[in-house]
Design a protein around this motif. Structure first.
Motif, PDB file in Angstrom:
ATOM      1  N   GLY A 192       0.791  -1.222   0.000  1.00  0.00           N
ATOM      2  CA  GLY A 192       0.000   0.000   0.000  1.00  0.00           C
ATOM      3  C   GLY A 192       0.821   1.268   0.000  1.00  0.00           C
ATOM      4  N   SER A 193       0.129   2.363   0.308  1.00  0.00           N
ATOM      5  CA  SER A 193       0.723   3.699   0.279  1.00  0.00           C
ATOM      6  C   SER A 193       0.221   4.503   1.472  1.00  0.00           C
ATOM      7  CB  SER A 193       0.320   4.420  -1.021  1.00  0.00           C
ATOM      8  OG  SER A 193       0.685   5.779  -0.991  1.00  0.00           O
ATOM      9  N   PRO A 194       1.001   5.461   1.970  1.00  0.00           N
ATOM     10  CA  PRO A 194       0.545   6.283   3.090  1.00  0.00           C
ATOM     11  C   PRO A 194      -0.459   7.350   2.689  1.00  0.00           C
ATOM     12  CG  PRO A 194       2.734   6.967   2.408  1.00  0.00           C
ATOM     13  CD  PRO A 194       2.413   5.731   1.619  1.00  0.00           C
ATOM     14  N   ILE A 195      -0.777   7.461   1.404  1.00  0.00           N
ATOM     15  CA  ILE A 195      -1.786   8.414   0.937  1.00  0.00           C
ATOM     16  C   ILE A 195      -2.797   7.683   0.055  1.00  0.00           C
ATOM     17  CG2 ILE A 195      -0.263  10.428   1.059  1.00  0.00           C
ATOM     18  CD1 ILE A 195       0.096  10.172  -2.000  1.00  0.00           C
ATOM     19  N   PRO A 196      -4.045   8.156  -0.008  1.00  0.00           N
ATOM     20  CA  PRO A 196      -5.058   7.507  -0.844  1.00  0.00           C
ATOM     21  C   PRO A 196      -4.738   7.627  -2.331  1.00  0.00           C
ATOM     22  CG  PRO A 196      -6.068   8.945   0.801  1.00  0.00           C
ATOM     23  CD  PRO A 196      -4.607   9.249   0.803  1.00  0.00           C
ATOM     24  N   ASP A 197      -5.287   6.721  -3.129  1.00  0.00           N
ATOM     25  CA  ASP A 197      -5.051   6.734  -4.573  1.00  0.00           C
ATOM     26  C   ASP A 197      -5.572   8.002  -5.238  1.00  0.00           C
ATOM     27  OD1 ASP A 197      -3.931   4.240  -4.334  1.00  0.00           O
ATOM     28  OD2 ASP A 197      -5.737   3.155  -4.948  1.00  0.00           O
ATOM     29  N   SER A 198      -6.530   8.652  -4.590  1.00  0.00           N
ATOM     30  CA  SER A 198      -7.147   9.846  -5.174  1.00  0.00           C
ATOM     31  C   SER A 198      -6.370  11.132  -4.876  1.00  0.00           C
ATOM     32  CB  SER A 198      -8.576   9.999  -4.641  1.00  0.00           C
ATOM     33  OG  SER A 198      -8.567  10.084  -3.211  1.00  0.00           O
ATOM     34  N   SER A 199      -5.300  11.022  -4.113  1.00  0.00           N
ATOM     35  CA  SER A 199      -4.569  12.222  -3.674  1.00  0.00           C
ATOM     36  C   SER A 199      -3.889  12.930  -4.839  1.00  0.00           C
ATOM     37  CB  SER A 199      -3.500  11.832  -2.651  1.00  0.00           C
ATOM     38  OG  SER A 199      -4.056  11.197  -1.535  1.00  0.00           O
ATOM     39  N   ASN A 200      -3.819  14.252  -4.711  1.00  0.00           N
ATOM     40  CA  ASN A 200      -3.092  15.077  -5.668  1.00  0.00           C
ATOM     41  C   ASN A 200      -1.856  15.665  -4.999  1.00  0.00           C
ATOM     42  OD1 ASN A 200      -4.848  14.875  -7.963  1.00  0.00           O
ATOM     43  ND2 ASN A 200      -6.276  16.225  -6.887  1.00  0.00           N
ATOM     44  N   PHE A 201      -0.710  15.509  -5.636  1.00  0.00           N
ATOM     45  CA  PHE A 201       0.505  16.129  -5.131  1.00  0.00           C
ATOM     46  C   PHE A 201       0.474  17.620  -5.459  1.00  0.00           C
ATOM     47  CE2 PHE A 201       1.763  11.716  -5.364  1.00  0.00           C
ATOM     48  CZ  PHE A 201       2.658  11.553  -4.318  1.00  0.00           C
ATOM     49  N   PRO A 202       1.131  18.440  -4.649  1.00  0.00           N
ATOM     50  CA  PRO A 202       1.196  19.871  -4.972  1.00  0.00           C
ATOM     51  C   PRO A 202       2.109  20.126  -6.163  1.00  0.00           C
ATOM     52  CG  PRO A 202       2.523  19.375  -3.032  1.00  0.00           C
ATOM     53  CD  PRO A 202       1.790  18.116  -3.375  1.00  0.00           C
ATOM     54  N   ASP A 203       1.861  21.212  -6.871  1.00  0.00           N
ATOM     55  CA  ASP A 203       2.708  21.568  -8.007  1.00  0.00           C
ATOM     56  C   ASP A 203       4.149  21.798  -7.554  1.00  0.00           C
ATOM     57  OD1 ASP A 203       0.561  21.404  -9.699  1.00  0.00           O
ATOM     58  OD2 ASP A 203       0.105  23.555  -9.623  1.00  0.00           O
ATOM     59  N   HIS A 204       5.078  21.397  -8.419  1.00  0.00           N
ATOM     60  CA  HIS A 204       6.511  21.621  -8.216  1.00  0.00           C
ATOM     61  C   HIS A 204       7.031  20.978  -6.917  1.00  0.00           C
ATOM     62  CE1 HIS A 204       6.652  24.461 -11.580  1.00  0.00           C
ATOM     63  NE2 HIS A 204       5.522  24.974 -11.101  1.00  0.00           N
ATOM     64  N   ALA A 205       6.387  19.900  -6.500  1.00  0.00           N
ATOM     65  CA  ALA A 205       6.861  19.207  -5.293  1.00  0.00           C
ATOM     66  C   ALA A 205       8.123  18.399  -5.601  1.00  0.00           C
ATOM     67  CB  ALA A 205       5.773  18.265  -4.771  1.00  0.00           C
ATOM     68  N   ILE A 206       8.886  18.136  -4.563  1.00  0.00           N
ATOM     69  CA  ILE A 206      10.041  17.239  -4.646  1.00  0.00           C
ATOM     70  C   ILE A 206       9.677  16.016  -3.818  1.00  0.00           C
ATOM     71  CG2 ILE A 206      12.497  16.949  -4.164  1.00  0.00           C
ATOM     72  CD1 ILE A 206      12.640  20.080  -4.273  1.00  0.00           C
ATOM     73  N   VAL A 207       9.491  14.896  -4.474  1.00  0.00           N
ATOM     74  CA  VAL A 207       8.999  13.686  -3.824  1.00  0.00           C
ATOM     75  C   VAL A 207      10.145  12.688  -3.688  1.00  0.00           C
ATOM     76  CG1 VAL A 207       7.348  11.789  -3.950  1.00  0.00           C
ATOM     77  CG2 VAL A 207       6.707  14.069  -4.798  1.00  0.00           C
ATOM     78  N   TRP A 208      10.323  12.206  -2.465  1.00  0.00           N
ATOM     79  CA  TRP A 208      11.405  11.255  -2.188  1.00  0.00           C
ATOM     80  C   TRP A 208      10.821   9.996  -1.567  1.00  0.00           C
ATOM     81  CZ3 TRP A 208      15.807  12.108   1.961  1.00  0.00           C
ATOM     82  CH2 TRP A 208      16.774  11.099   1.820  1.00  0.00           C
TER      83      TRP A 208
END
Length: 329
Positions: free
Chosen positions: A247-263
């Motif tokens: 799984g994931s710590p966020i729901p499948d429907s989640s939207n990341f913020p613009d210009h995010a840095i995801v690690w």
């Protein structure tokens, strides 16, 4: 080693092989699904580079939440076997501290402060030495992800750390350790374990820009915080979900913020969080990183302690180059 025979291997040949194999020095990997890790293929390659071919990797699989008695039994076995040189510990680093720290002759300052042991080596007398490597490796890995003056260049940016176990805590510590003006305006850490959360609140009570909150199993708390983050914010998945846990710590429907840095700290597994971020990378103009560099830095720094060599910059570069062919295998 290959069997040196003129024809097909015999029972005697196999017996000799077994005797040789099981008399080799051992380097333990204490985790959950160790056989699936890239290190099982990478270690023989690195062993050639480092001149430690007479050592074999031995995986010790313990399930998440394993009983403390089993953790202690494992460390006792490691200590009392002269052929075991040391170990890297992943998921159970907090449990090793809680259940077996009294078995160590020495622990480093990071292990004492974080109350975790992720690296086990032995001194000249065969006594156990405990290390916490996350504070060092997380800082180096973050250097590959963020520009040196990232928080000064983007003063509105925040950091969200999902999961405050050993790795998550070390990352929070790194984010807080900069000089004034060189840290995020706001750091949020989410953790589901109430006991760990309370300890973190005590340990970081001085940090005015850190907010620690309880996470929920649905991931809605994380989603609500994440979607409101300013541009250029850092989002870290340090939960272990997508690797040791599905799984994931966020729901499948989640939207990341613009210009995010995801690690994503994982580099293998189902990687739901990482794949979710990749799906939105182009549309939201994000930078997405997995845990490959973190993986290489973590293993090499532990091996430096266990095998007692100096991990120079040139040697680290050589190790990274030899690992590269396995990157997408």
């Amino acid at each position: 080693p290959r069997l040196k025979t003129s024809g097909s291997p015999t029972a005697s040949d196999f017996s000799l092989f077994q005797k040789y194999y099981f008399s080799m020095k051992q380097f333990w990997f204490i985790g959950v699904t160790t056989g699936q890790s890239m290190i099982m293929r990478l270690f023989p390659i690195w062993a050639e580079v480092l001149g430690i071919q007479e050592t074999r990797m031995h995986g010790v699989d313990l399930p998440p939440g394993v009983e403390g008695a089993k953790v202690r039994e494992t460390i006792l076995e490691l200590r009392d076997n002269p052929d075991v040189l040391g170990a890297l510990v992943t998921t159970h680093k907090l449990a090793v501290w809680e259940e077996a720290s009294d078995l160590f002759a020495e622990v480093d300052e990071h292990a004492k402060r974080l109350q975790e042991i992720s690296c086990i080596s032995k001194d000249r007398n065969g006594q156990l030495v405990g290390h916490a490597k996350d504070p060092i490796t997380s800082g180096k890995a973050m250097g590959f992800i963020l520009e040196e003056n990232h928080w000064q260049t983007h003063p509105q940016a925040e950091a969200l750390v999902l999961g405050c176990g050993g790795a998550g805590t070390a990352i929070i510590e790194q984010l807080l350790s900069g000089e004034e003006g060189k840290t995020p305006e706001k750091i949020t850490g989410l953790e589901h374990n109430e006991g760990r959360l309370e300890k973190l609140r005590n340990d970081f009570s001085h940090a005015e820009n850190l907010i620690l909150e309880a996470s929920d199993s649905s991931g809605r708390t994380a989603e609500a915080i994440m979607e409101k983050l300013p541009p250029m914010s850092l989002i870290v998945n340090a939960t272990g979900m997508g690797k040791d846990l599905p799984g994931s710590p966020i729901p499948d429907s989640s939207n990341f913020p613009d210009h995010a840095i995801v690690w994503e700290l994982n580099y293998r597994g189902s990687l739901e969080f990482y794949r979710h971020a990749l799906d939105q990378q182009k549309s939201r103009k994000m930078r997405v990183h997995d845990g490959w560099d973190y993986f290489l830095l973590g293993w090499s720094s532990v091996m430096e302690e266990v095998f007692h060599f100096e991990l120079t910059e040139s040697l680290m570069l050589q190790l990274k180059q030899t690992a590269k062919p396995l990157r997408n295998v």
